[in-house]
Design a protein around this motif. Structure first.
Motif, mmCIF file in Angstrom:
data_model
loop_
_atom_site.group_PDB
_atom_site.id
_atom_site.type_symbol
_atom_site.label_atom_id
_atom_site.label_comp_id
_atom_site.label_asym_id
_atom_site.label_seq_id
_atom_site.Cartn_x
_atom_site.Cartn_y
_atom_site.Cartn_z
ATOM 1 N N ASP A 35 0.771 -1.079 0.065
ATOM 2 C CA ASP A 35 -0.071 0.021 0.022
ATOM 3 C C ASP A 35 0.888 1.221 0.132
ATOM 4 O OD1 ASP A 35 -2.274 1.562 -0.126
ATOM 5 O OD2 ASP A 35 -2.808 1.186 2.363
ATOM 6 N N ARG A 36 0.398 2.366 -0.373
ATOM 7 C CA ARG A 36 1.179 3.692 -0.541
ATOM 8 C C ARG A 36 0.270 4.730 -0.264
ATOM 9 N NH1 ARG A 36 4.579 2.836 -4.777
ATOM 10 N NH2 ARG A 36 3.002 3.489 -6.406
ATOM 11 N N LYS A 37 0.774 5.857 0.310
ATOM 12 C CA LYS A 37 0.095 7.035 0.471
ATOM 13 C C LYS A 37 1.106 8.136 -0.123
ATOM 14 C CE LYS A 37 -2.834 6.052 4.430
ATOM 15 N NZ LYS A 37 -3.245 6.011 5.913
ATOM 16 N N GLU A 38 0.436 8.743 -1.101
ATOM 17 C CA GLU A 38 1.175 9.774 -1.505
ATOM 18 C C GLU A 38 1.423 11.111 -0.711
ATOM 19 O OE1 GLU A 38 2.984 9.344 -4.068
ATOM 20 O OE2 GLU A 38 1.802 7.365 -4.627
ATOM 21 N N ALA A 39 2.118 11.969 -0.661
ATOM 22 C CA ALA A 39 2.737 13.158 0.094
ATOM 23 C C ALA A 39 1.281 14.213 -0.149
ATOM 24 C CB ALA A 39 3.766 13.991 -0.564
ATOM 25 N N GLY A 40 0.991 14.615 1.110
ATOM 26 C CA GLY A 40 -0.244 15.659 0.907
ATOM 27 C C GLY A 40 -0.470 16.270 2.268
ATOM 28 N N HIS A 41 -1.541 16.591 2.725
ATOM 29 C CA HIS A 41 -1.861 17.475 3.690
ATOM 30 C C HIS A 41 -2.871 16.971 4.312
ATOM 31 C CE1 HIS A 41 0.365 20.478 1.368
ATOM 32 N NE2 HIS A 41 0.820 21.060 2.691
ATOM 33 N N THR A 42 -2.992 16.790 5.845
ATOM 34 C CA THR A 42 -4.315 16.286 6.640
ATOM 35 C C THR A 42 -5.314 17.221 6.336
ATOM 36 O OG1 THR A 42 -2.662 15.706 8.449
ATOM 37 C CG2 THR A 42 -5.210 15.857 8.728
ATOM 38 N N PRO A 43 -6.443 16.646 5.837
ATOM 39 C CA PRO A 43 -7.651 17.597 5.304
ATOM 40 C C PRO A 43 -8.151 18.236 6.671
ATOM 41 C CG PRO A 43 -8.018 15.174 4.746
ATOM 42 C CD PRO A 43 -6.668 15.248 5.612
ATOM 43 N N PHE A 44 -8.821 19.520 6.212
ATOM 44 C CA PHE A 44 -9.104 20.449 7.048
ATOM 45 C C PHE A 44 -10.293 19.823 8.000
ATOM 46 C CE2 PHE A 44 -12.504 23.619 8.208
ATOM 47 C CZ PHE A 44 -11.780 24.473 9.183
ATOM 48 N N ALA A 45 -11.138 19.115 7.606
ATOM 49 C CA ALA A 45 -12.218 18.412 8.248
ATOM 50 C C ALA A 45 -11.779 17.764 9.447
ATOM 51 C CB ALA A 45 -13.067 17.638 7.253
ATOM 52 N N ASP A 46 -10.398 16.781 9.266
ATOM 53 C CA ASP A 46 -9.932 15.980 10.283
ATOM 54 C C ASP A 46 -9.209 16.903 11.554
ATOM 55 O OD1 ASP A 46 -10.797 13.924 8.683
ATOM 56 O OD2 ASP A 46 -8.758 13.484 7.996
ATOM 57 N N VAL A 47 -8.968 18.006 11.096
ATOM 58 C CA VAL A 47 -8.221 18.947 12.318
ATOM 59 C C VAL A 47 -9.120 20.187 12.695
ATOM 60 C CG1 VAL A 47 -6.149 17.930 11.488
ATOM 61 C CG2 VAL A 47 -7.089 20.261 10.447
ATOM 62 N N GLN A 48 -10.329 20.395 12.345
ATOM 63 C CA GLN A 48 -10.893 21.570 12.265
ATOM 64 C C GLN A 48 -11.230 21.659 13.864
ATOM 65 O OE1 GLN A 48 -14.706 21.705 10.004
ATOM 66 N NE2 GLN A 48 -15.286 23.663 11.153
ATOM 67 N N ALA A 49 -11.770 20.547 14.477
ATOM 68 C CA ALA A 49 -12.280 20.744 15.875
ATOM 69 C C ALA A 49 -11.012 20.918 16.691
ATOM 70 C CB ALA A 49 -13.058 19.280 16.322
ATOM 71 N N GLN A 50 -10.012 20.237 16.593
ATOM 72 C CA GLN A 50 -8.714 20.325 17.235
ATOM 73 C C GLN A 50 -8.078 21.782 17.211
ATOM 74 O OE1 GLN A 50 -5.687 17.398 16.146
ATOM 75 N NE2 GLN A 50 -4.215 18.295 17.548
ATOM 76 N N LEU A 51 -8.189 22.264 15.975
ATOM 77 C CA LEU A 51 -7.538 23.465 15.643
ATOM 78 C C LEU A 51 -8.265 24.510 16.313
ATOM 79 C CD1 LEU A 51 -5.368 25.261 14.444
ATOM 80 C CD2 LEU A 51 -6.787 25.285 12.186
ATOM 81 N N GLU A 52 -9.838 24.469 16.217
ATOM 82 C CA GLU A 52 -10.520 25.478 16.864
ATOM 83 C C GLU A 52 -10.412 25.322 18.458
ATOM 84 O OE1 GLU A 52 -15.232 26.640 17.321
ATOM 85 O OE2 GLU A 52 -14.602 24.915 16.162
ATOM 86 N N GLN A 53 -10.195 24.266 19.169
ATOM 87 C CA GLN A 53 -9.950 24.285 20.488
ATOM 88 C C GLN A 53 -8.768 24.981 20.933
ATOM 89 O OE1 GLN A 53 -11.957 23.159 23.052
ATOM 90 N NE2 GLN A 53 -10.228 24.069 24.155
ATOM 91 N N SER A 54 -7.520 24.752 20.039
ATOM 92 C CA SER A 54 -6.278 25.375 20.266
ATOM 93 C C SER A 54 -6.452 26.869 20.174
ATOM 94 C CB SER A 54 -5.169 24.772 19.464
ATOM 95 O OG SER A 54 -5.332 25.142 17.944
ATOM 96 N N MET A 55 -7.324 27.258 19.162
ATOM 97 C CA MET A 55 -7.605 28.621 19.301
ATOM 98 C C MET A 55 -8.132 29.382 20.344
ATOM 99 S SD MET A 55 -8.720 28.883 15.028
ATOM 100 C CE MET A 55 -8.899 30.828 14.950
ATOM 101 N N VAL A 56 -9.082 28.627 21.160
ATOM 102 C CA VAL A 56 -9.829 28.980 22.107
ATOM 103 C C VAL A 56 -8.698 28.794 23.141
ATOM 104 C CG1 VAL A 56 -11.500 28.182 23.863
ATOM 105 C CG2 VAL A 56 -11.865 28.041 21.648
ATOM 106 N N ASN A 57 -7.935 28.025 23.472
ATOM 107 C CA ASN A 57 -6.756 27.891 24.348
ATOM 108 C C ASN A 57 -5.777 29.022 24.288
ATOM 109 O OD1 ASN A 57 -8.017 25.667 25.305
ATOM 110 N ND2 ASN A 57 -6.370 24.261 24.191
ATOM 111 N N ASP A 58 -5.432 29.437 23.198
ATOM 112 C CA ASP A 58 -4.414 30.586 22.745
ATOM 113 C C ASP A 58 -5.331 31.881 23.487
ATOM 114 O OD1 ASP A 58 -2.889 28.832 21.955
ATOM 115 O OD2 ASP A 58 -2.996 29.380 19.644
ATOM 116 N N ALA A 59 -6.733 31.972 23.035
ATOM 117 C CA ALA A 59 -7.176 33.237 23.400
ATOM 118 C C ALA A 59 -7.364 33.369 24.834
ATOM 119 C CB ALA A 59 -8.519 33.274 22.657
ATOM 120 N N ARG A 60 -7.606 32.207 25.585
ATOM 121 C CA ARG A 60 -7.629 32.243 26.796
ATOM 122 C C ARG A 60 -6.440 32.398 27.661
ATOM 123 N NH1 ARG A 60 -10.431 26.667 28.342
ATOM 124 N NH2 ARG A 60 -12.202 27.558 27.154
ATOM 125 N N MET A 61 -5.294 31.963 27.165
ATOM 126 C CA MET A 61 -4.103 31.971 27.779
ATOM 127 C C MET A 61 -3.766 33.647 27.645
ATOM 128 S SD MET A 61 -3.253 29.601 29.347
ATOM 129 C CE MET A 61 -1.439 30.201 29.677
#
Length: 416
Positions: free
Chosen positions: A359-385
């Motif tokens: 099996d092989r996976k070509e180079a790419g980027h993690t889809p936005f949908a896969d990291v949206q929730a995690q990224l939003e939480q990190s933004m909340v944490n940054d704003a809180r700090m």
């Protein structure tokens, strides 16, 4: 959770009195405090030393080891060795003056912080350290702990002072009542689970064995939760970001979500040494090639003929990225061969090798949908700090702080 209920209660409290802060005093101390106790502090020291002899009054100021994942004041474990590099210089000769529990380390808006307030939480560990360390080293450890934790305790004391001057007496009493219930209904069960106690009585016994007590734990809890709950209300920050805002953050940090090409594969390796030389290894190789051409399973042949490290696993290797293999030809095949196709024979210095890409996976980027929730939480944490830091900076600017030790400002922390 009752902690969340307390937070809502605090919001209600603040909304009834507003967020006004206490008037600024004359000549506030801006930035780091002076390196030595000033004369006013020295005049109060005898009076406060007498206060320090009453353990309950001392320990009611202590900050504890209550664990909250969003606690902005948590500090790492310190050792004497590490303290020499990270702690700021003391204006007092460390080899002469002993820091006693009753020593006043700092005055924060007129409230003393004693040595016991700063390092009382480490009593059990310090007693053990005192038994095995030379006296001089033990005193260095105490001093290093005080230096490291001092600023956090000053910050907490500023929050408690602000809370007491913002809330009315009856509101503070109501908060005390809610924190009492939270301790009884949630913190005690947590402590019982942590130490393996089946009842509050057994919990008290186990805590005593560690040089602690239930009373002590409650004081730590009340202090910690009061500061955290008040900070959560006082440091207002943005807690909701739109999809467009999160997507903009994702695009501006796209490199963080990049992943390289990788492949899962199998290998049959026939070493020259195992078969008595390269010429004899050729005979085994021919046999393997004929069986592959006849349609026999690659993994079965690898298990039978390969002498590579993964032969017993049918020659299978996990996900492998570029730059992971010593042989460049074999590695190139992993990213050029069609999936499922067997390679040509590769002749190396010590073996013949045949590989197959599973099996092989070509180079790419993690889809936005896969990291949206995690990224939003990190933004909340940054704003809180950020809001937390701004709130503390405002409290420092209007506070009167006298300290035995210097402590790092935010700019110095960044430099270090």
């Amino acid at each position: 959770m009752r902690y969340a209920q307390i937070y809502l209660l605090m919001i209600a409290f603040i909304s009834t009195v507003g967020c006004e802060t206490t008037p600024k005093v004359d000549n506030p101390v801006l930035g780091p405090p002076p390196p030595r106790l000033e004369s006013a502090l020295k005049q109060q020291k005898l009076e406060h030393t007498q206060m320090a002899s009453r353990s309950k009054e001392r320990k009611s100021i202590l900050e504890g080891d209550f664990q909250e994942s969003d606690n902005p004041f948590e500090s790492p474990v310190i050792t004497v060795a590490s303290s020499s590099d990270t702690s700021t210089a003391s204006a007092v000769d460390e080899s002469v003056e002993e820091l006693k529990d009753s020593t006043v380390v700092a005055m924060v808006n007129g409230t003393p912080l004693f040595v016991s307030d700063i390092i009382g939480v480490y009593d059990f560990q310090l007693k053990q350290a005192e038994q095995r360390m030379p006296p001089e080293e033990y005193q260095k450890l105490r001093r290093a702990l005080v230096k490291r934790d001092l600023k956090s305790h000053i910050e907490r004391q500023l929050l408690i002072h602000e809370m007491k001057t913002t809330l009315k007496k009856e509101q503070l009493a109501m908060l005390q009542e809610h924190l009492d219930k939270a301790f009884d209904e949630e913190r005690i069960p947590e402590l019982q689970k942590a130490v393996g106690a089946s009842s509050p009585q057994e919990l008290e016994e186990k805590l005593n064995q560690q040089g602690r007590s239930l009373y002590y734990e409650k004081e730590l809890f009340m202090k910690q939760q009061s500061a955290l709950q008040f900070m959560a209300v006082k440091a207002k920050s943005k807690n909701d970001f739109s999809r467009e805002e999160v997507l903009a953050r994702y695009k501006s940090n796209l490199d963080e979500y990049a992943y390289p090409a990788k492949a899962r594969w199998q290998r049959i390796r026939i070493s020259y040494a195992k078969h008595g030389g390269k010429d004899k290894a050729v005979g085994v190789l021919d046999e393997v090639i004929h069986k592959l051409q006849a349609g026999e399973n690659f993994g079965t042949l690898a298990e039978k003929y390969s002498d590579g490290p993964r032969a017993e696993k049918k020659g299978q290797w996990g996900w492998t990225g570029r730059g992971s293999l010593a042989d460049s030809e074999v590695e190139a095949a992993l990213f050029e061969l069609p999936v499922g196709q067997t390679s040509q024979v590769f002749e190396t210095d010590d073996s013949f090798q045949i590989v197959k890409v599973i099996d092989r996976k070509e180079a790419g980027h993690t889809p936005f949908a896969d990291v949206q929730a995690q990224l939003e939480q990190s933004m909340v944490n940054d704003a809180r700090m950020k809001a937390t830091r701004e709130t503390l900076d405002q409290l420092f600017k209007k506070a009167i702080i006298e300290s035995m030790f210097e402590y790092e400002t935010e700019d110095e922390k960044v430099t270090n």
